[in-house]
Design an enzyme around this catalytic site. Structure first.
Site, PDB file in Angstrom:
ATOM      1  N   ASP A 453     -16.371  -3.607  14.713  1.00 64.57           N
ATOM      2  CA  ASP A 453     -16.350  -2.164  14.942  1.00 64.57           C
ATOM      3  C   ASP A 453     -15.391  -1.466  13.990  1.00 64.57           C
ATOM      4  O   ASP A 453     -14.327  -1.992  13.663  1.00 64.57           O
ATOM      5  CB  ASP A 453     -15.925  -1.904  16.396  1.00 64.57           C
ATOM      6  CG  ASP A 453     -15.883  -0.436  16.746  1.00 64.57           C
ATOM      7  OD1 ASP A 453     -16.945   0.206  16.711  1.00 64.57           O
ATOM      8  OD2 ASP A 453     -14.784   0.067  17.047  1.00 64.57           O
ATOM      9  N   GLU A 506     -19.834  -2.528  10.919  1.00 66.51           N
ATOM     10  CA  GLU A 506     -20.103  -1.104  11.092  1.00 66.51           C
ATOM     11  C   GLU A 506     -19.195  -0.382  10.097  1.00 66.51           C
ATOM     12  O   GLU A 506     -18.026  -0.110  10.370  1.00 66.51           O
ATOM     13  CB  GLU A 506     -19.793  -0.657  12.522  1.00 66.51           C
ATOM     14  CG  GLU A 506     -20.201   0.795  12.763  1.00 66.51           C
ATOM     15  CD  GLU A 506     -19.269   1.555  13.679  1.00 66.51           C
ATOM     16  OE1 GLU A 506     -19.623   2.668  14.062  1.00 66.51           O
ATOM     17  OE2 GLU A 506     -18.183   1.049  13.991  1.00 66.51           O
TER      18      GLU A 506
END
Length: 774
Positions: A453, A506
């Site tokens: 993330d 990401e």
């Protein structure tokens, strides 16, 4: 006999301020009246009377209470003088005959409290009588050697103890037949650390941890502590403040808002996924079909009468596997399952990096979840959050009273957007904690991939910061060199130790080489989310079709850079929260056009180069924006329109699996060829997808307007029959059933610079796929 314990040491123990408990507690060698003796001390506040018990012949020697709070001591003779001890006379004779001694090898206690052989055990026990006359026999925690070797300490300090999760935290183990738990924690600036829990009435005086001279590590083996017992580390910080901290390496924790860690034995679960694991290691993931179903476990389905409506991991495994098999997904991707105090963070504010969240069950339940998925050919990817951690007092922030895991300077240590702390990626012990955590999930839970993330926030020192609010790197640049190094090492270790796993970034910027090998200067990820494709495509499809001719470049731009990285095309949870509305609600037009646009979006996505990811609820056209506190709108499936979207996604996944042209060459230009990319006035795209065998091809045509286009010429590579194998406007999906079934014949003359031409009927707001018949 006068005790040898200093008054300051005794007071420090009773005030829970003892920096090194082996100065007072456990077996100590002393000289008394010219003889080398063994002093055994123990703090036993609920004990009325105590004895030192020889573990071999059960000879008992009474202990003397040397402090009314419950500090006991026994002075025991040793069999021989130690010739290595200071002051021992040369050629000392044997000590007078007497009761059996407390230690088999007295020379192992030259340094008080330590044993020369790390596997040996001081051969005595303590027999205790409480004030009600109840008797019990226990082992002394301070008679056991360290579980951590000098080499372990060296590796941890260098950031290279990659299996640190096998030594730190609470490790259930057996030492010389004695069952117990070894506690170890890193707190370099703490004055002292105790383990408190169910087993010692949360009394910080009972089990102060031994302090290693180097590395800032505190450790103690506590006999009798078994899996299931709650505990915390009571840390006295650098400036005297005391706070109870959850175990950074803890494998389980209480259900929030409670915050204690739970002793857990991860070796109990028996895995049955050997065939999957062996097959995964042999698979080239880049060439296989990948369709990922992104799921938040707490809101996929709910259970009536359950705590917060949460289902257990085991229940979820059966239901999710059945659904994914019906839909044809290849992988599940779970929003973070590591322990987090605030449910509304969806797991992205992690406290227990090594603990599976207790919201949905135990670590064994989660292992069952993964194992069951693997036995039914479904991979499991989890979100991993090394970019930041929350400020909760029981967590990592100022763990020992100082910036231990984070930076002291807020320009480096605090995230301005999320109100969270940023890891100090340049500190070896912190790197070890994070690298070990990534490998832990792959090792202990057989996870098939980690989606990292907020990578962009890690890569840039000035991420979301104003001028003057950040500190340049050593070369004056904005790149976070320590974070880059950590991510590269993470990918090297993950791929090197666990072949076939996916690492997914990401990353929302134009950083080059995110999914390129580290030996070429890349970060080494398997796949990068294509955030540009997602933003451009959604922005284009939100426009009314009458205006799309003016935004045609938003569709074609993605193919300019499509092969610079190994891309996944994500329509994730981030696109259906915070007021953005659901995907279906974002589509323009009347009811029919909304559904047609959604079907067109998915069809275009599944035929575009790149692996696929879709968030739950989108695959049947949920109307409501995602709410993490409520289950999906499953009742919508009673309507043909929503059932049609679900059937479309299922058929797209089947098409993806069946056709090598749609998955074998996702990351190279040889797998894609434009036929028509300039028809902006018609809002039409036409392209070819190719397999590794270039003769294995598919022709894809997308019409982004609600206008039916008859006899639309599309150039194709060869003459012959082209079967229409997919049409998103089919009546089975709720469409108008306009198309070219069963197919069309390519004729001369050619078109679009190709030797042959198809005259097609393009259905409104739809994608068709045709396959040339050999």
């Amino acid at each position: 006999m006068r005790t040898s314990v200093s008054l300051s040491g005794m007071n420090a123990l009773l005030e829970a301020q003892l920096g090194n408990p082996t100065d007072v507690l456990g077996p100590q060698t002393i000289w008394h009246e010219g003889r080398r003796m063994l002093a055994v001390r123990a703090f036993l506040p609920e004990t009325r009377q105590a004895w030192v018990l020889d573990a071999v012949d059960q000879t008992a020697r009474p202990m003397r209470r040397i402090h009314p709070a419950g500090l006991f001591e026994a002075i025991c003779p040793l069999e021989t003088y130690s010739r290595n001890s200071p002051g021992a006379p040369a050629n000392s004779p044997l000590a007078p005959a007497g009761p059996s001694t407390a230690l088999a090898n007295p020379d192992s206690l030259v340094n008080p409290g330590l044993l020369a052989n790390p596997d040996s055990l001081a051969r005595y026990q303590l027999r205790l009588a409480d004030y009600e006359g109840q008797m019990e026999t226990v082992h002394d925690p301070y008679a056991f050697a360290s579980f951590l070797s000098d080499f372990d300490l060296h590796l941890f300090g260098e950031g290279k103890m990659l299996r640190c999760y096998e030594k730190f935290g609470a490790q259930v183990r057996e030492v010389d037949g004695v069952r117990g738990t070894n506690f170890a924690v890193w707190a370099p600036n703490a004055q002292n650390v105790s383990v408190v829990g169910d087993f010692n009435r949360w009394d910080g005086r009972r089990h102060p941890l031994k302090h290693h001279d180097t590395g800032g590590i505190w450790e103690l083996f506590v006999p009798g502590v078994e899996a299931g017992q709650k505990y915390k580390f009571r840390v006295r910080g650098q400036y005297g403040e005391v706070i109870d901290k959850s175990d950074p390496f803890g494998f389980a924790a209480e259900l929030p808002p409670c915050t204690a860690s739970i002793v857990t034995d991860l070796s109990r679960f028996h895995w049955n996924d050997q065939a999957w694991m062996e097959r995964r290691a042999r698979t080239n993931q880049h060439e296989r079909p990948i369709a990922i179903y992104e799921v938040h476990l707490g809101s996929w389905r709910r259970g009536a009468g359950r705590h917060h409506g949460w289902l257990n991991y085991r229940e979820l495994s059966h239901q999710l596997v059945a659904y994914c098999q019906e839909m044809g997904y290849t992988h599940l991707q779970l929003l973070p399952v590591s322990e987090h105090p605030f449910t509304g963070s969806w797991g992205y504010q992690t406290v227990g990096y090594y603990a599976v969240t207790s919201r949905y069950g135990s670590p064994e339940d989660f292992a069952y979840f993964v194992d069951y998925c693997h036995q039914h050919d479904l991979g499991v990817i989890i979100d991993w959050v090394p970019a930041h951690f929350p400020k909760d007092g029981h967590g990592l922030r100022r763990f020992d009273g100082t910036a231990c895991y984070e930076h002291e300077d807020p320009r480096k240590g605090e995230h301005p957007d999320w109100g969270t702390m940023i890891f100090n990626y340049g500190r070896c012990e912190v790197r070890n904690f994070l690298l070990g955590n990534a490998l832990f999930w792959l090792d202990k839970y057989h996870i098939d991939g980690l989606r990292v993330d907020a990578v962009a926030s890690m890569l840039y020192l000035d991420y979301s910061r104003k001028e003057g609010d950040w500190i340049p790197n050593q070369y004056g640049g904005r790149e976070n060199l320590d974070a880059i190094s950590l991510l590269q090492e993470f990918n090297i270790q993950a791929h090197g130790n666990y072949p076939g796993v996916l690492t997914i970034a990401e990353e929302s910027t134009a950083w080059g080489g995110v999914s390129r090998p580290t030996y070429t200067g890349g970060l080494g990820f398997s796949i990068k989310w294509n955030m540009g494709w997602m933003n451009d495509t959604l922005r284009y499809l939100r426009d009314d079709p009458v205006h799309r001719r003016y935004h045609h470049d938003e569709l074609t731009f993605s193919l300019i850079y499509a092969f610079t990285e190994n891309f996944a095309l994500p329509l994730s949870h981030d696109e259906v929260v915070h007021g953005k509305r659901s995907l279906l609600s974002q589509m323009p037009g009347d009811l029919w056009q909304k559904f047609a646009n959604l079907r067109l979006l998915f069809s275009y996505m599944w035929t575009h180069p790149g692996k696929k990811l879709l968030f739950m609820g989108s695959d049947f056209g949920q109307w409501n924006e995602w709410n993490s506190d409520a289950e999906l709108q499953w009742d919508l499936l009673q309507w043909e329109t929503h059932g049609g979207v679900k059937k479309l996604v299922s058929d797209l996944n089947a098409l993806l699996r069946r056709e090598p042209a749609l998955h074998q060459v996702d990351f190279e230009y040889t797998g894609f060829e434009w036929i028509e990319c300039h028809a902006r006035d018609d809002s039409v795209l036409a392209y070819i997808r190719k397999a590794k065998d270039p003769a294995d091809q598919l022709v894809v045509v997308c019409n982004f307007t609600p206008v039916v286009r008859q006899n639309y010429p599309v150039g194709v590579p060869r003459l012959g029959w082209y079967q229409e194998i997919f049409n998103s406007d089919s009546q089975f999906y709720g469409g108008s059933n306009v198309g070219n079934f069963p197919g069309a014949s390519a004729q001369e003359p050619g078109w679009h610079g190709r030797p042959a031409k198809l005259n097609l009927t393009l259905p409104p707001l739809a994608t068709i796929v045709l396959k040339p018949q050999r």
